[in-house]
Write an enzyme that holds these catalytic residues in place. Structure first.
Site, short mmCIF file in Angstrom:
data_model
loop_
_atom_site.label_atom_id
_atom_site.label_comp_id
_atom_site.label_asym_id
_atom_site.label_seq_id
_atom_site.Cartn_x
_atom_site.Cartn_y
_atom_site.Cartn_z
N LYS A 1 8.32 -4.67 -25.05
CA LYS A 1 9.35 -3.82 -25.26
C LYS A 1 9.42 -3.32 -26.51
CE LYS A 1 13.10 -3.23 -27.05
NZ LYS A 1 13.49 -2.19 -27.41
N GLU B 1 8.24 -13.77 -35.89
CA GLU B 1 7.77 -13.32 -37.34
C GLU B 1 8.80 -12.32 -37.85
OE1 GLU B 1 6.91 -11.42 -40.04
OE2 GLU B 1 5.24 -10.27 -39.21
N CYS C 1 7.49 -6.53 -43.91
CA CYS C 1 7.96 -7.85 -43.86
C CYS C 1 7.48 -8.55 -45.24
CB CYS C 1 7.94 -8.49 -42.69
SG CYS C 1 6.18 -8.59 -42.22
N THR D 1 17.80 -10.65 -35.49
CA THR D 1 17.61 -10.54 -34.06
C THR D 1 16.89 -11.77 -33.74
OG1 THR D 1 17.12 -8.19 -34.75
CG2 THR D 1 16.54 -8.92 -32.58
N GLY D 2 16.13 -12.49 -34.58
CA GLY D 2 15.34 -13.59 -34.32
C GLY D 2 16.33 -14.76 -33.74
N GLU E 1 16.59 -8.26 -47.20
CA GLU E 1 15.36 -7.83 -46.82
C GLU E 1 15.87 -6.19 -46.93
OE1 GLU E 1 13.80 -8.07 -43.05
OE2 GLU E 1 11.79 -8.04 -44.24
N GLY F 1 10.41 -8.83 -35.96
CA GLY F 1 11.70 -8.04 -36.42
C GLY F 1 12.63 -8.78 -37.38
#
Ligand code: NDP
Length: 493
Positions: free
Chosen positions: A174, A249, A283, A231-232, A384, A227
């Site tokens: 995806k 990650e 990241c 979202t994680g 971030e 991401g």
């Protein structure tokens, strides 16, 4: 004219059942370059069925055969180096000098690495008594969902896809909605390489529906995700219903520590690379700078001067080193951080404004921006930002630098700049991060594990450790006594 792409399911190129599409925009000029299917649950179910059907035959292939197919894919990637690089530059805005010379060759090299090391993966025999044989074997997990980010659209996919495939899993990719084209191209090349139909499927569509449906699906054994931390966290919640394995990650807010004895010129070179590579959309980007008070002014002055030399512009020009950031909402988010920092006690040392060049007005460009006199409680130092925006902070003692570096919810990476390797090593052991560089920032190899701690996630990409992420270790026990009654049965007698 926007090119029309299709999704890849079971070896067939398909549209979304409802015919809906989404557009892909070139961030350098805001132009629509392509449409991709806006897939939904129906396509997720079809892709899981296709990947599950392809799994037994793929898993049963000797690892040497799978390795050869990965090598073939690696060769095809290099044969298509220019077209993949151009595609990534168009969809993501990353300068062509980077996509041509970094992203595409590294994708090919990464596959070569997986093709080699997978052939050395073994189980163990275990020392549990002469009356049995006890051993472990490594098996693929099954159907893997790979949900990938936009900051390195091809490479982040290959990091996971190569490892999952070579260990015998089948995959559903995806890709990110804003940059899905290179993933579709890699799906096409996987088929051209001879990887059987259904082993690699690529379905485009919104993360909230397609991504989440993959996470929910009981037929998917594991999700590999890179991401945003938010979202994680959402994926963790959704995955709990099926107790699905995850590799996460996530974000980073990475410290760059310049000790009192550092070589300032080297540190400045490293700072420019660490902060601005990929326009800071990394990241592991250096974003929190802690500089010993005795060097602070010199470092700040030289860092500002070096930052002014970077050529920002059209990413298809080989002279450009800074392209736009990947999409408009992201540029606007970065602007919000900058405006807030401007109103704080931080001192703006560079940037803070949209680039003046009229040729860049339709693209999503962000000028290198440096704030000095920062404190760790500022948003600029906590979140971030994922852009070329950094904060500098003074410290007095190494212990203070360690405390400042560890004062973050993230734990992905950090760097220490010093001429005293012993001091650097001692400090490295006290930093809570998955990677600590000494006199370097951002260097990653196929051979070195990558992954963080705390809210930067868990699990490893790269190195041989990622092969563990895409296998199950099964213990097999064989009785060698040939006797019906064992001494331990006495406990029930
Ligand atoms: P996301 O985390 O939203 O996107 C990463 C991938 O996850 C995309 O494929 C996305 O699909 C998908 N996704 C989104 N929501 C879900 C969901 N609920 N379930 C399953 N999959 C989902 O990152 P963004 O693109 O929104 O970027 C936002 C911020 O994230 C950036 O500004 C940056 O700070 C950070 N980021 C960090 C990265 C890193 O490497 N640490 C990489 C990328 C972003 P879709 O694109 O369709 O939304």
């Amino acid at each position: 004219m926007a090119e029309k792409y299709k999704a890849l399911i079971g070896g067939e190129w398909v549209e979304a059942a409802g015919g809906e599409t989404t557009t892909v925009i070139n961030p350098a000029n805001g132009q629509v370059i392509a449409t991709v299917p806006k897939c939904g649950i129906e396509e997720v179910n079809a892709a899981v069925s296709a990947a599950a059907a392809a799994f037994p035959e793929w898993a049963a292939k000797p690892v040497g055969e799978r390795s050869k197919l990965l090598l073939k894919l690696s060769q095809l990637i290099m044969a298509n180096q220019e077209s993949i690089a151009k595609l990534e530059t168009m969809e993501h805005g990353s300068p062509i000098r980077k996509t041509m010379n970094f992203d595409v060759p590294l994708c090919a090299e990464q596959l070569e690495y997986f093709a080699g090391v997978a052939r050395g993966v073994t189980g163990e025999t275990l020392p549990v008594g002469p009356w049995c044989m006890s051993m472990t074997v490594r098996q693929p997990l099954g159907v893997i969902g790979l949900i990938t980010p936009w900051n390195f659209p091809a490479l982040m996919l290959i990091w996971k896809l190569g490892a999952a495939l070579v260990m015998g899993n089948t995959c559903i990719v995806k890709p990110p909605s804003i940059a899905p084209l290179t993933a579709l191209k890699l799906g096409e090349l996987a088929m051209e390489a001879g990887i059987p139909k259904g082993v690699v499927n690529v379905i485009t569509g919104p993360g909230g529906t397609v991504g989440e449906a993959l996470v929910e699906h009981p037929g998917v054994a594991k999700i590999g995700f890179t991401g945003d931390t938010a979202t994680g966290k959402r994926i963790m919640k959704v995955a709990s219903d099926t107790v699905k394995q995850l590799g996460l990650e996530l974000g980073g807010k990475n410290a760059f520590i310049v000790l009192e004895d550092a070589d300032v010129d080297s540190a400045v070179e490293g700072a420019v690379f660490g902060a601005y590579f990929n326009s800071g959309q990394v990241c592991a980007a250096a974003s929190r700078f802690y500089v010993h008070e005795s060097l602070y002014d010199e470092f700040a002055e030289k860092f500002v001067a070096a930052s002014k030399t970077l050529k920002m512009g059209d990413p298809t020009d080989f002279a450009t080193v800074l392209g736009p950031v990947a999409y408009k909402a992201h540029r606007d988010k970065i602007d919000t951080f900058v405006e807030k920092a401007k109103k704080s006690s931080a001192k703006l040392l560079l940037g803070g404004e949209r680039p003046a060049d009229p040729a860049l007005k339709d693209g999503y460009f962000v000028s290198p921006t440096i704030f000095g006199d920062c404190t760790n409680d500022m948003d600029l130092m906590r979140h971030e930002i994922f852009g070329p925006v950094v904060g500098l902070c003074r410290f007095k003692t190494p212990d203070e630098a360690i405390a400042l570096a560890n004062d973050t919810p993230y734990g992905l990476s950090a760097s220490i700049w010093t001429k005293d390797t012993r001091a650097g090593l001692v400090m490295a052991s006290q930093i809570n991060a998955g990677t600590v560089w000494i006199n370097e920032h951002l260097i990653i190899f196929c051979e070195t594990p990558w992954g963080g701690c705390k809210e930067s996630g868990w699990g490893k990409d790269l190195s041989t450790m990622v092969l563990d992420e895409y296998t199950m270790t099964k213990h097999i026990y064989v009785d060698l006594t040939g006797q019906p009654a064992k001494p331990w049965y006495a406990i029930l007698k």
